[in-house]
Motif scaffolding. Structure first.
Motif, PDB file in Angstrom:
ATOM      1  N   SER A  26       0.820  -1.210   0.000  1.00  0.00           N
ATOM      2  CA  SER A  26       0.000   0.000   0.000  1.00  0.00           C
ATOM      3  C   SER A  26       0.853   1.259   0.000  1.00  0.00           C
ATOM      4  O   SER A  26       0.502   2.252  -0.644  1.00  0.00           O
ATOM      5  N   PHE A  53      -5.042   3.819  -1.898  1.00  0.00           N
ATOM      6  CA  PHE A  53      -4.200   2.949  -1.081  1.00  0.00           C
ATOM      7  C   PHE A  53      -3.988   3.463   0.339  1.00  0.00           C
ATOM      8  O   PHE A  53      -3.677   2.681   1.235  1.00  0.00           O
ATOM      9  N   LEU A  56      -5.615   1.782   3.289  1.00  0.00           N
ATOM     10  CA  LEU A  56      -5.064   0.474   3.614  1.00  0.00           C
ATOM     11  C   LEU A  56      -3.771   0.610   4.406  1.00  0.00           C
ATOM     12  O   LEU A  56      -3.499  -0.192   5.310  1.00  0.00           O
ATOM     13  N   THR A  57      -2.992   1.642   4.088  1.00  0.00           N
ATOM     14  CA  THR A  57      -1.756   1.894   4.830  1.00  0.00           C
ATOM     15  C   THR A  57      -2.050   2.128   6.303  1.00  0.00           C
ATOM     16  O   THR A  57      -1.426   1.518   7.185  1.00  0.00           O
TER      17      THR A  57
END
Length: 238
Positions: A26, A53, A56-57
């Motif tokens: 991510s 992304f 998700l990180t």
């Protein structure tokens, strides 16, 4: 030095491999897609595709904080950042290798498109540096804030506690990430005003928080699965 290295290696070993993989992927994807802006139709709302992304990180860091504690989560985050810098170097080398991208074969525009693709993957030094500093700072803020909130809760288990810790730390962490990047890059190199920097940081953090809200049940499910398998490392939760 040896004790620090041993502790670092132990923290990395304690981290669940799947979550570490998601975090690394991510971070790399977030920084690559940040090259494409999103046309929101609003002058005051500046976003890029890295948002696909970024949730998700931060969700991965929240899971790691719940599982292994803030120190291990931060160690893994910095490792993910280092791997991202390595990937950025590889992309840069690839952009300087003579050759032609497949998507550049458009009659009359080959050179322009090929140069554009090389520049996209090659990156710009101040953007890579700014994003790296912003992520490192936001990772520390997110992980230790998440843990600190958990320490204050009378009931630290259950989805409610997981969600509260994640939502608050994600919003503040994302705001810090966006603001630091805007101040270091957008204001210095693109002439943004302080108001634009703050507005971008707030609106981006709100949208990224909404993504966290949508996917937090998934994160909680992953955390529970890890906990049931006994992979949590309480020794690193301090």
């Amino acid at each position: 030095m040896k004790n620090a290295d041993s502790s670092y290696r132990s923290m990395l070993r304690s981290a669940p491999p799947l979550v570490v993989t998601l975090l690394v992927l991510s971070v790399v994807g977030m920084n690559l897609l940040a090259n494409k802006s999103i046309d929101t139709g609003l002058d005051w709302l500046a976003l890029d595709c890295g948002i696909l992304f970024s949730w998700l990180t931060f969700l991965s860091m929240d899971i790691l904080t719940h599982t292994c504690g803030p120190k291990a989560a931060t160690a893994v985050s910095i490792t993910a950042l280092a791997l991202n810098l390595m990937m950025a170097l590889i992309f840069f080398i690839a952009s300087r290798i003579p050759g032609v991208w497949g998507e550049s074969f458009v009659e009359g525009s080959e050179e322009v498109l090929n140069t554009a693709l090389n520049n996209t993957f090659g990156g710009t030094w101040f953007i890579i540096l700014g994003s790296s500093v912003a992520f490192a700072a936001s990772a520390v803020i997110n992980n230790f804030l998440n843990y600190g909130i958990g320490r204050l809760l009378t009931r630290s288990s259950g989805f409610g506690a997981f969600a509260l810790r994640s939502y608050v730390s994600t919003f503040i962490g994302q705001f810090a990430d966006n603001l630091i990047f805007a101040l270091l890059v957008s204001q210095l190199f693109f002439g943004w005003t302080l108001l634009q920097c703050v507005t971008c940081a707030v609106t981006g953090a709100v949208l990224e928080l909404l993504c966290e809200v949508v996917f937090s049940p998934l994160g909680y499910g992953i955390y529970n699965s890890i906990k049931k398998r006994g992979q949590s490392a309480e020794a690193y939760a301090q």
